[in-house]
Design a protein around this motif. Structure first.
Motif, PDB file in Angstrom:
ATOM      1  N   TRP A   1       0.866  -1.182   0.000  1.00  0.00           N
ATOM      2  CA  TRP A   1       0.000   0.000   0.000  1.00  0.00           C
ATOM      3  C   TRP A   1       0.896   1.223   0.000  1.00  0.00           C
ATOM      4  O   TRP A   1       1.625   1.479   0.951  1.00  0.00           O
ATOM      5  CB  TRP A   1      -0.913   0.001   1.222  1.00  0.00           C
ATOM      6  N   TRP A   2       0.861   1.983  -1.106  1.00  0.00           N
ATOM      7  CA  TRP A   2       1.730   3.148  -1.256  1.00  0.00           C
ATOM      8  C   TRP A   2       0.992   4.452  -1.011  1.00  0.00           C
ATOM      9  O   TRP A   2       1.558   5.533  -1.145  1.00  0.00           O
ATOM     10  CB  TRP A   2       2.350   3.158  -2.653  1.00  0.00           C
ATOM     11  N   GLY A   3      -0.287   4.358  -0.657  1.00  0.00           N
ATOM     12  CA  GLY A   3      -1.079   5.548  -0.406  1.00  0.00           C
ATOM     13  C   GLY A   3      -0.830   6.123   0.980  1.00  0.00           C
ATOM     14  O   GLY A   3      -0.015   5.619   1.767  1.00  0.00           O
ATOM     15  N   VAL A   4      -1.553   7.186   1.293  1.00  0.00           N
ATOM     16  CA  VAL A   4      -1.423   7.845   2.595  1.00  0.00           C
ATOM     17  C   VAL A   4      -1.997   6.938   3.685  1.00  0.00           C
ATOM     18  O   VAL A   4      -3.070   6.349   3.527  1.00  0.00           O
ATOM     19  CB  VAL A   4      -2.162   9.196   2.596  1.00  0.00           C
ATOM     20  N   GLY A   5      -1.280   6.826   4.797  1.00  0.00           N
ATOM     21  CA  GLY A   5      -1.771   6.054   5.930  1.00  0.00           C
ATOM     22  C   GLY A   5      -1.802   4.561   5.663  1.00  0.00           C
ATOM     23  O   GLY A   5      -1.107   4.051   4.782  1.00  0.00           O
ATOM     24  N   SER A   6      -2.625   3.867   6.407  1.00  0.00           N
ATOM     25  CA  SER A   6      -2.734   2.421   6.271  1.00  0.00           C
ATOM     26  C   SER A   6      -3.787   2.056   5.230  1.00  0.00           C
ATOM     27  O   SER A   6      -4.640   2.877   4.872  1.00  0.00           O
ATOM     28  CB  SER A   6      -3.087   1.790   7.617  1.00  0.00           C
ATOM     29  N   ARG A   7      -3.714   0.829   4.763  1.00  0.00           N
ATOM     30  CA  ARG A   7      -4.670   0.359   3.766  1.00  0.00           C
ATOM     31  C   ARG A   7      -6.085   0.392   4.350  1.00  0.00           C
ATOM     32  O   ARG A   7      -6.329  -0.145   5.438  1.00  0.00           O
ATOM     33  CB  ARG A   7      -4.312  -1.059   3.341  1.00  0.00           C
ATOM     34  N   PRO A   8      -7.034   1.005   3.647  1.00  0.00           N
ATOM     35  CA  PRO A   8      -8.406   1.078   4.174  1.00  0.00           C
ATOM     36  C   PRO A   8      -9.078  -0.290   4.195  1.00  0.00           C
ATOM     37  O   PRO A   8      -8.735  -1.180   3.409  1.00  0.00           O
ATOM     38  CB  PRO A   8      -9.101   2.037   3.198  1.00  0.00           C
TER      39      PRO A   8
ATOM     40  N   LYS B   1      -6.521   7.982 -15.605  1.00  0.00           N
ATOM     41  CA  LYS B   1      -5.945   7.688 -14.302  1.00  0.00           C
ATOM     42  C   LYS B   1      -6.726   6.540 -13.678  1.00  0.00           C
ATOM     43  O   LYS B   1      -7.937   6.401 -13.893  1.00  0.00           O
ATOM     44  CB  LYS B   1      -5.993   8.908 -13.369  1.00  0.00           C
ATOM     45  N   THR B   2      -6.014   5.736 -12.900  1.00  0.00           N
ATOM     46  CA  THR B   2      -6.659   4.670 -12.129  1.00  0.00           C
ATOM     47  C   THR B   2      -5.828   4.411 -10.886  1.00  0.00           C
ATOM     48  O   THR B   2      -4.602   4.534 -10.912  1.00  0.00           O
ATOM     49  CB  THR B   2      -6.811   3.383 -12.970  1.00  0.00           C
ATOM     50  N   LYS B   3      -6.481   4.086  -9.795  1.00  0.00           N
ATOM     51  CA  LYS B   3      -5.775   3.895  -8.532  1.00  0.00           C
ATOM     52  C   LYS B   3      -5.331   2.445  -8.394  1.00  0.00           C
ATOM     53  O   LYS B   3      -6.134   1.523  -8.484  1.00  0.00           O
ATOM     54  CB  LYS B   3      -6.655   4.305  -7.359  1.00  0.00           C
ATOM     55  N   ILE B   4      -4.032   2.246  -8.165  1.00  0.00           N
ATOM     56  CA  ILE B   4      -3.455   0.917  -7.969  1.00  0.00           C
ATOM     57  C   ILE B   4      -2.561   0.962  -6.732  1.00  0.00           C
ATOM     58  O   ILE B   4      -1.674   1.817  -6.628  1.00  0.00           O
ATOM     59  CB  ILE B   4      -2.638   0.460  -9.198  1.00  0.00           C
ATOM     60  N   ASP B   5      -2.801   0.069  -5.807  1.00  0.00           N
ATOM     61  CA  ASP B   5      -2.014  -0.025  -4.575  1.00  0.00           C
ATOM     62  C   ASP B   5      -1.947   1.305  -3.822  1.00  0.00           C
ATOM     63  O   ASP B   5      -0.920   1.660  -3.234  1.00  0.00           O
ATOM     64  CB  ASP B   5      -0.594  -0.534  -4.871  1.00  0.00           C
ATOM     65  N   GLY B   6      -3.032   2.070  -3.898  1.00  0.00           N
ATOM     66  CA  GLY B   6      -3.148   3.270  -3.088  1.00  0.00           C
ATOM     67  C   GLY B   6      -2.746   4.561  -3.753  1.00  0.00           C
ATOM     68  O   GLY B   6      -2.884   5.636  -3.155  1.00  0.00           O
ATOM     69  N   ILE B   7      -2.215   4.514  -4.986  1.00  0.00           N
ATOM     70  CA  ILE B   7      -1.799   5.746  -5.659  1.00  0.00           C
ATOM     71  C   ILE B   7      -2.396   5.815  -7.064  1.00  0.00           C
ATOM     72  O   ILE B   7      -2.627   4.795  -7.709  1.00  0.00           O
ATOM     73  CB  ILE B   7      -0.251   5.866  -5.752  1.00  0.00           C
TER      74      ILE B   7
ATOM     75  N   PRO C   1       4.575   7.806  -4.499  1.00  0.00           N
ATOM     76  CA  PRO C   1       4.389   6.940  -3.329  1.00  0.00           C
ATOM     77  C   PRO C   1       4.558   7.741  -2.041  1.00  0.00           C
ATOM     78  O   PRO C   1       5.393   8.648  -1.966  1.00  0.00           O
ATOM     79  CB  PRO C   1       5.501   5.897  -3.488  1.00  0.00           C
ATOM     80  N   HIS C   2       3.792   7.404  -1.033  1.00  0.00           N
ATOM     81  CA  HIS C   2       3.848   8.107   0.244  1.00  0.00           C
ATOM     82  C   HIS C   2       4.683   7.369   1.286  1.00  0.00           C
ATOM     83  O   HIS C   2       4.803   7.838   2.414  1.00  0.00           O
ATOM     84  CB  HIS C   2       2.429   8.325   0.773  1.00  0.00           C
ATOM     85  N   LYS C   3       5.256   6.254   0.873  1.00  0.00           N
ATOM     86  CA  LYS C   3       6.063   5.455   1.788  1.00  0.00           C
ATOM     87  C   LYS C   3       7.400   5.113   1.153  1.00  0.00           C
ATOM     88  O   LYS C   3       7.530   5.100  -0.075  1.00  0.00           O
ATOM     89  CB  LYS C   3       5.303   4.184   2.177  1.00  0.00           C
TER      90      LYS C   3
ATOM     91  N   HIS D   1       5.470  -4.099 -10.904  1.00  0.00           N
ATOM     92  CA  HIS D   1       4.299  -4.801 -10.370  1.00  0.00           C
ATOM     93  C   HIS D   1       3.026  -4.002 -10.634  1.00  0.00           C
ATOM     94  O   HIS D   1       2.000  -4.549 -11.061  1.00  0.00           O
ATOM     95  CB  HIS D   1       4.501  -5.024  -8.872  1.00  0.00           C
ATOM     96  N   ILE D   2       3.102  -2.701 -10.432  1.00  0.00           N
ATOM     97  CA  ILE D   2       1.946  -1.834 -10.674  1.00  0.00           C
ATOM     98  C   ILE D   2       1.606  -1.780 -12.157  1.00  0.00           C
ATOM     99  O   ILE D   2       0.426  -1.837 -12.551  1.00  0.00           O
ATOM    100  CB  ILE D   2       2.218  -0.424 -10.108  1.00  0.00           C
TER     101      ILE D   2
END
Length: 456
Positions: free
Chosen positions: A34-41, A118-124, A192-194, A204-205
């Protein structure tokens, strides 16, 4: 003579033994992160594909002009050309054109000439250009091809080659459906945020992206970071990636490479070295060290302290333009260092160069793009993907002015199913932008070979 013959026979036996002993070392694996902000929802994430349009505003352009107007110039050394970096005298001309003649709104329309999504993959959010052929002959299917850029380029590098692949002039040519993503942290793909997002994570993405678009099998092409990312894509999904075409191959040390470096000058035929190989591989030690120092300083900065160096570039459009465009000079032809204008307009237009700069400027992505070096180099030379060969059909287009030259022998040590290795007539690092016709022809040649093999 007899001694030389004996040495050649022994070396030949060693080379043959090394080649025969090449064994499979497993497949590359990647984990879902999960590369988005915070933890995986906990709830499902929106994975829809959304149309995207590049836009600008009067405020954005006025801010750019204000920063350009407030830049502090500094005189160039006499007779320094591009040997100290971007020549300050020529930079004044570029900045003047940027401020007074460059039409960003017009370039935005050019960028929007092709469909963006655009499409969201693994949080980004992942940005990509997707171009389908307009006049596909009845009864034929377009061949999906992903093309991946590098640094300091962007998806815009492929705008000249896209029509050559999607609307080829010859009826015997393959018609492609082209997908050009922005690497996460570059252009309009979210950063990525991490920590830890390297080339394997990007691969992979992008494999996930192609599957989301409905492609069970496809081809990939890349240069610079794009060559590594597409290589990783093939290592991860050897049954999904039908073929891999690259125009940059970083040499990876091994016994055969060491032997070729020690004995190649005296026994070039044994290692398949051409005159160009000898010229690029065996300069004097002094020249080799100096050339490496001249062109690798940016890499050390970005692989160690990208956030520090990048902050100034994020604030200064003139600094950003100098930093990026200098690479389009020396990486296109190292001899351009000795020209007052860096030879920039011999291969590129200022509109094209500044459009690429504006993609970094308006998306504020220079720092995140530089971090990609930190993430890849900080893991050291013993990463899993460096030890795993590529088994899918592969091709290498070797442009003579590429920053790092890899002879065919070296490329084959990584790409075990190398179908073509083409010494190109001319061109440098930014092949798709500089020599789109040459690159398109080589992609066509390679894919035709693989498709015939598949049909058999």
């Amino acid at each position: 003579m007899y001694i030389e013959l004996a040495v050649a026979l022994v070396l030949g036996a060693v080379v043959a033994l090394v080649c025969l002993k090449r064994k499979k070392k497993g497949l590359l694996k990647a984990q879902d992160n999960w590369w988005g902000v915070g933890s995986r929802p906990q709830k499902p994430v929106d994975d829809s594909i959304r149309p995207f349009n590049i836009e600008t505003t009067t405020e954005e352009i006025e801010d750019l002009h204000r920063r350009i107007d407030q830049t502090r110039s500094f005189p160039a050394l006499e007779e320094s050309q591009f040997n100290y970096g971007f020549n300050a005298g020529y930079l004044e001309k570029v900045v003047s054109y940027w401020r007074n003649n460059f039409d960003w709104r017009k370039q935005v329309d050019i960028l929007n000439r092709y469909p963006h999504f655009k499409t969201k993959i693994d949080g980004i959010d992942i940005h990509y250009v997707h171009v389908k052929p307009k006049n596909l002959p009845e009864g034929t299917r377009a061949v999906p091809l992903m093309m991946v850029h590098g640094w300091p380029g962007s998806f815009y590098e492929f705008y000249g080659i896209i029509p050559l692949l999607t609307e080829p002039s010859s009826p015997d040519d393959i018609v492609f459906e082209v997908i050009c993503p922005s690497i996460p942290g570059y252009g309009f793909s979210e950063a990525p945020h991490k920590k830890g997002f390297d080339s394997v994570c990007a691969a992979h993405i992008f494999n996930k992206l192609m599957k989301r678009l409905g492609f069970n099998q496809f081809y990939v092409q890349g240069g610079d970071w794009g060559s590594l990312i597409t290589t990783n894509m093939a290592q991860l999904e050897h049954n999904t990636v039908k073929g891999l075409h690259i125009n940059f191959a970083a040499p990876e040390p091994g016994l055969l490479m060491v032997l070729s470096l020690v004995f190649g000058r005296w026994f070039p035929n044994l290692f398949g070295f051409t005159e160009h190989d000898l010229k690029r591989v065996f300069p004097c030690v002094k020249k080799l060290v100096l050339d490496t120092m001249k062109e690798s300083g940016y890499m050390h900065i970005q692989a160690t302290k990208p956030d520090t160096a990048g902050r100034g570039l994020n604030d200064s459009p003139v600094g950003l333009a100098a930093y990026i465009c200098e690479k389009f000079s020396t990486w296109t032809n190292p001899e351009f260092r000795d020209l007052d204008d860096g030879g920039l307009e011999r291969k590129f237009s200022l509109d094209d160069l500044l459009t690429n700069v504006m993609i970094y400027w308006t998306s504020r992505s220079i720092i995140s793009s530089m971090r990609f070096y930190k993430e890849n180099f900080s893991k050291g030379p013993d990463q899993a993907h460096t030890k795993i060969p590529v088994y899918v059909p592969a091709a290498m287009a070797s442009f003579p002015n590429e920053v790092k030259h890899s002879p065919k022998l070296w490329v084959k040590q990584k790409y075990h199913n190398l179908k073509t290795y083409t010494p190109m007539a001319h061109g440098g690092h930014f092949a798709a932008m500089e020599e789109p016709h040459l690159l398109a022809e080589d992609v066509q040649k390679f894919v035709k070979i693989v498709e015939k093999i598949k049909m058999k």
